[in-house]
Design a protein around this motif. Structure first.
Motif, PDB file in Angstrom:
ATOM      1  N   MET A 140    -124.063  20.656  18.086  1.00  0.00           N
ATOM      2  CA  MET A 140    -122.451  20.061  17.897  1.00  0.00           C
ATOM      3  C   MET A 140    -123.228  18.893  16.965  1.00  0.00           C
ATOM      4  O   MET A 140    -124.341  18.302  17.715  1.00  0.00           O
ATOM      5  CB  MET A 140    -122.075  19.185  18.845  1.00  0.00           C
ATOM      6  N   LYS A 141    -122.847  17.947  16.468  1.00  0.00           N
ATOM      7  CA  LYS A 141    -123.011  16.906  15.663  1.00  0.00           C
ATOM      8  C   LYS A 141    -122.724  15.451  16.246  1.00  0.00           C
ATOM      9  O   LYS A 141    -121.737  15.482  16.504  1.00  0.00           O
ATOM     10  CB  LYS A 141    -122.638  16.636  14.100  1.00  0.00           C
ATOM     11  N   THR A 142    -123.257  13.987  16.367  1.00  0.00           N
ATOM     12  CA  THR A 142    -122.557  13.103  16.241  1.00  0.00           C
ATOM     13  C   THR A 142    -121.989  12.855  15.400  1.00  0.00           C
ATOM     14  O   THR A 142    -122.765  12.180  14.830  1.00  0.00           O
ATOM     15  CB  THR A 142    -123.763  11.938  17.232  1.00  0.00           C
ATOM     16  N   LYS A 143    -120.692  12.139  16.069  1.00  0.00           N
ATOM     17  CA  LYS A 143    -119.761  11.203  14.979  1.00  0.00           C
ATOM     18  C   LYS A 143    -119.720   9.484  15.641  1.00  0.00           C
ATOM     19  O   LYS A 143    -118.914   9.644  16.632  1.00  0.00           O
ATOM     20  CB  LYS A 143    -118.323  11.788  14.756  1.00  0.00           C
ATOM     21  N   HIS A 144    -119.898   8.546  14.520  1.00  0.00           N
ATOM     22  CA  HIS A 144    -119.399   7.602  14.665  1.00  0.00           C
ATOM     23  C   HIS A 144    -118.519   6.896  14.262  1.00  0.00           C
ATOM     24  O   HIS A 144    -117.524   7.758  13.109  1.00  0.00           O
ATOM     25  CB  HIS A 144    -120.506   6.632  13.976  1.00  0.00           C
ATOM     26  N   TYR A 145    -117.621   6.396  15.256  1.00  0.00           N
ATOM     27  CA  TYR A 145    -116.226   5.823  14.228  1.00  0.00           C
ATOM     28  C   TYR A 145    -115.602   3.907  14.899  1.00  0.00           C
ATOM     29  O   TYR A 145    -117.114   3.758  15.594  1.00  0.00           O
ATOM     30  CB  TYR A 145    -114.842   6.652  14.642  1.00  0.00           C
ATOM     31  N   LEU A 146    -115.559   4.211  14.129  1.00  0.00           N
ATOM     32  CA  LEU A 146    -114.437   2.751  14.401  1.00  0.00           C
ATOM     33  C   LEU A 146    -113.750   2.648  15.437  1.00  0.00           C
ATOM     34  O   LEU A 146    -112.753   2.959  15.812  1.00  0.00           O
ATOM     35  CB  LEU A 146    -114.490   2.235  13.350  1.00  0.00           C
ATOM     36  N   THR A 147    -113.593   1.777  17.009  1.00  0.00           N
ATOM     37  CA  THR A 147    -113.357   1.281  18.427  1.00  0.00           C
ATOM     38  C   THR A 147    -112.252  -0.442  17.326  1.00  0.00           C
ATOM     39  O   THR A 147    -112.454  -0.615  15.967  1.00  0.00           O
ATOM     40  CB  THR A 147    -114.057   0.982  18.659  1.00  0.00           C
ATOM     41  N   LEU A 148    -111.399  -0.739  17.901  1.00  0.00           N
ATOM     42  CA  LEU A 148    -109.904  -0.982  17.413  1.00  0.00           C
ATOM     43  C   LEU A 148    -111.095  -2.665  17.852  1.00  0.00           C
ATOM     44  O   LEU A 148    -110.831  -3.358  16.557  1.00  0.00           O
ATOM     45  CB  LEU A 148    -109.605  -1.177  18.825  1.00  0.00           C
ATOM     46  N   PHE A 149    -112.431  -3.036  19.174  1.00  0.00           N
ATOM     47  CA  PHE A 149    -112.724  -4.110  18.370  1.00  0.00           C
ATOM     48  C   PHE A 149    -113.260  -3.923  17.197  1.00  0.00           C
ATOM     49  O   PHE A 149    -113.969  -5.102  16.593  1.00  0.00           O
ATOM     50  CB  PHE A 149    -113.962  -3.863  19.229  1.00  0.00           C
ATOM     51  N   ASP A 150    -114.832  -3.033  17.076  1.00  0.00           N
ATOM     52  CA  ASP A 150    -114.792  -3.288  15.525  1.00  0.00           C
ATOM     53  C   ASP A 150    -113.838  -3.863  14.037  1.00  0.00           C
ATOM     54  O   ASP A 150    -114.132  -4.226  13.476  1.00  0.00           O
ATOM     55  CB  ASP A 150    -115.427  -1.686  15.073  1.00  0.00           C
ATOM     56  N   ASP A 194    -109.969   3.502   8.965  1.00  0.00           N
ATOM     57  CA  ASP A 194    -110.347   4.518   9.789  1.00  0.00           C
ATOM     58  C   ASP A 194    -110.720   5.528   8.836  1.00  0.00           C
ATOM     59  O   ASP A 194    -110.486   5.142   7.150  1.00  0.00           O
ATOM     60  CB  ASP A 194    -110.069   5.385  11.117  1.00  0.00           C
ATOM     61  N   GLU A 195    -111.585   6.487   9.168  1.00  0.00           N
ATOM     62  CA  GLU A 195    -112.860   7.472   7.578  1.00  0.00           C
ATOM     63  C   GLU A 195    -111.730   8.396   7.163  1.00  0.00           C
ATOM     64  O   GLU A 195    -111.726   8.981   5.935  1.00  0.00           O
ATOM     65  CB  GLU A 195    -113.516   7.941   8.195  1.00  0.00           C
ATOM     66  N   GLY A 218    -112.293  -3.757  -4.795  1.00  0.00           N
ATOM     67  CA  GLY A 218    -111.200  -4.437  -3.528  1.00  0.00           C
ATOM     68  C   GLY A 218    -111.060  -3.500  -2.067  1.00  0.00           C
ATOM     69  O   GLY A 218    -111.424  -4.325  -1.363  1.00  0.00           O
ATOM     70  N   GLY A 219    -111.654  -2.181  -2.600  1.00  0.00           N
ATOM     71  CA  GLY A 219    -111.385  -1.384  -1.597  1.00  0.00           C
ATOM     72  C   GLY A 219    -112.966  -1.250  -1.209  1.00  0.00           C
ATOM     73  O   GLY A 219    -113.478  -0.498  -2.390  1.00  0.00           O
ATOM     74  N   GLU A 220    -113.833  -1.130  -0.334  1.00  0.00           N
ATOM     75  CA  GLU A 220    -115.558  -1.098   0.017  1.00  0.00           C
ATOM     76  C   GLU A 220    -115.148  -0.206   1.847  1.00  0.00           C
ATOM     77  O   GLU A 220    -114.710  -0.462   2.601  1.00  0.00           O
ATOM     78  CB  GLU A 220    -115.609  -1.764   0.239  1.00  0.00           C
ATOM     79  N   PRO A 221    -116.194   1.085   0.841  1.00  0.00           N
ATOM     80  CA  PRO A 221    -116.479   1.639   2.222  1.00  0.00           C
ATOM     81  C   PRO A 221    -117.355   1.255   3.260  1.00  0.00           C
ATOM     82  O   PRO A 221    -118.215   0.709   3.543  1.00  0.00           O
ATOM     83  CB  PRO A 221    -116.903   3.526   2.136  1.00  0.00           C
ATOM     84  N   ILE A 222    -116.906   1.758   4.439  1.00  0.00           N
ATOM     85  CA  ILE A 222    -117.745   1.451   5.534  1.00  0.00           C
ATOM     86  C   ILE A 222    -118.899   2.761   6.203  1.00  0.00           C
ATOM     87  O   ILE A 222    -118.278   3.507   6.591  1.00  0.00           O
ATOM     88  CB  ILE A 222    -117.394   0.244   7.041  1.00  0.00           C
ATOM     89  N   LEU A 223    -120.412   2.099   6.193  1.00  0.00           N
ATOM     90  CA  LEU A 223    -121.329   3.212   5.927  1.00  0.00           C
ATOM     91  C   LEU A 223    -122.161   3.066   7.330  1.00  0.00           C
ATOM     92  O   LEU A 223    -122.458   2.009   7.128  1.00  0.00           O
ATOM     93  CB  LEU A 223    -121.985   3.939   4.802  1.00  0.00           C
ATOM     94  N   GLY A 278    -125.456   5.939   7.405  1.00  0.00           N
ATOM     95  CA  GLY A 278    -125.284   7.360   6.724  1.00  0.00           C
ATOM     96  C   GLY A 278    -123.435   8.296   6.463  1.00  0.00           C
ATOM     97  O   GLY A 278    -123.670   9.137   5.831  1.00  0.00           O
ATOM     98  N   GLN A 279    -123.054   7.570   8.076  1.00  0.00           N
ATOM     99  CA  GLN A 279    -121.629   8.153   8.209  1.00  0.00           C
ATOM    100  C   GLN A 279    -120.640   7.560   7.386  1.00  0.00           C
ATOM    101  O   GLN A 279    -120.251   6.018   7.714  1.00  0.00           O
ATOM    102  CB  GLN A 279    -121.095   8.764   9.057  1.00  0.00           C
ATOM    103  N   LEU A 280    -119.594   7.368   6.948  1.00  0.00           N
ATOM    104  CA  LEU A 280    -118.232   6.870   6.682  1.00  0.00           C
ATOM    105  C   LEU A 280    -117.359   6.773   8.576  1.00  0.00           C
ATOM    106  O   LEU A 280    -117.238   7.995   8.419  1.00  0.00           O
ATOM    107  CB  LEU A 280    -117.285   7.517   5.792  1.00  0.00           C
ATOM    108  N   VAL A 281    -117.538   5.634   7.828  1.00  0.00           N
ATOM    109  CA  VAL A 281    -116.693   5.150   9.276  1.00  0.00           C
ATOM    110  C   VAL A 281    -115.579   4.648   9.603  1.00  0.00           C
ATOM    111  O   VAL A 281    -114.293   4.461   9.907  1.00  0.00           O
ATOM    112  CB  VAL A 281    -117.480   4.096  10.802  1.00  0.00           C
ATOM    113  N   GLY A 282    -115.366   4.306   7.808  1.00  0.00           N
ATOM    114  CA  GLY A 282    -113.592   3.489   7.684  1.00  0.00           C
ATOM    115  C   GLY A 282    -114.114   2.997   6.286  1.00  0.00           C
ATOM    116  O   GLY A 282    -115.365   2.969   5.537  1.00  0.00           O
ATOM    117  N   ALA A 283    -113.448   1.802   6.183  1.00  0.00           N
ATOM    118  CA  ALA A 283    -112.892   1.314   4.591  1.00  0.00           C
ATOM    119  C   ALA A 283    -112.265  -0.589   4.509  1.00  0.00           C
ATOM    120  O   ALA A 283    -111.663  -0.393   6.261  1.00  0.00           O
ATOM    121  CB  ALA A 283    -112.307   1.669   3.575  1.00  0.00           C
TER     122      ALA A 283
END
Length: 139
Positions: A1-11, A36-37, A98-103, A106-111
């Motif tokens: 299994m890999k670890t997946k990063h993600y945006l929380t509501l706080f983020d 989100d991603e 005007g749209g920018e990815p949040i990396l 190395g993982q896309l976590v949102g935009a």
């Protein structure tokens, strides 16, 4: 299994507030959204004085960036340079700067999507907020 990063509501709210503060300092009236991603909406603000149209555009720009894992301005430039086929896709929109990815690591976590001023300024707001997030929250 890999670890997946993600945006929380706080983020998402941190990024949104950084973008909002930057826009206020520049006297810009814009709509700002965080997705989100997968391109699903996490948080959004439409500033007083921002056109109602900017709300939808900010979401579409963010979705475009998240789904493609690229800045939405990449597609605007491709279209300007003759790649008109992108305009025929019914399921893909927001192909304006005007749209920018949040990396993160190395993982896309949102935009972030911003709309309401000149396209390069929309992107500038998003980039500023992402940089603040990566340097202040993620470290």
């Amino acid at each position: 299994m890999k670890t997946k990063h993600y945006l929380t509501l706080f983020d998402a709210e941190f990024i949104l507030n950084q973008a909002y503060q930057y826009a206020v300092e520049q006297a810009f009236n814009v709509s700002i959204c965080i997705v989100d991603e997968t391109g699903n909406l996490l948080a959004m603000k439409r500033m007083d004085g921002a056109s109602p149209m900017t709300a939808n555009l900010s979401v579409e720009k963010a979705k475009c960036s998240a789904i493609s894992r690229r800045s939405s301005g990449v597609f605007e430039n491709l279209i300007k340079n003759g790649q008109m086929g992108f305009l025929t896709m019914d399921t893909f929109s927001g192909m304006l700067e005007g749209g920018e990815p949040i990396l993160y690591k190395g993982q896309l976590v949102g935009a972030v999507g911003v709309s309401g001023v000149k396209s390069f300024q929309d992107a500038e707001i998003a980039q500023f907020a992402i940089e603040k997030f990566l340097t202040q929250v993620c470290e």
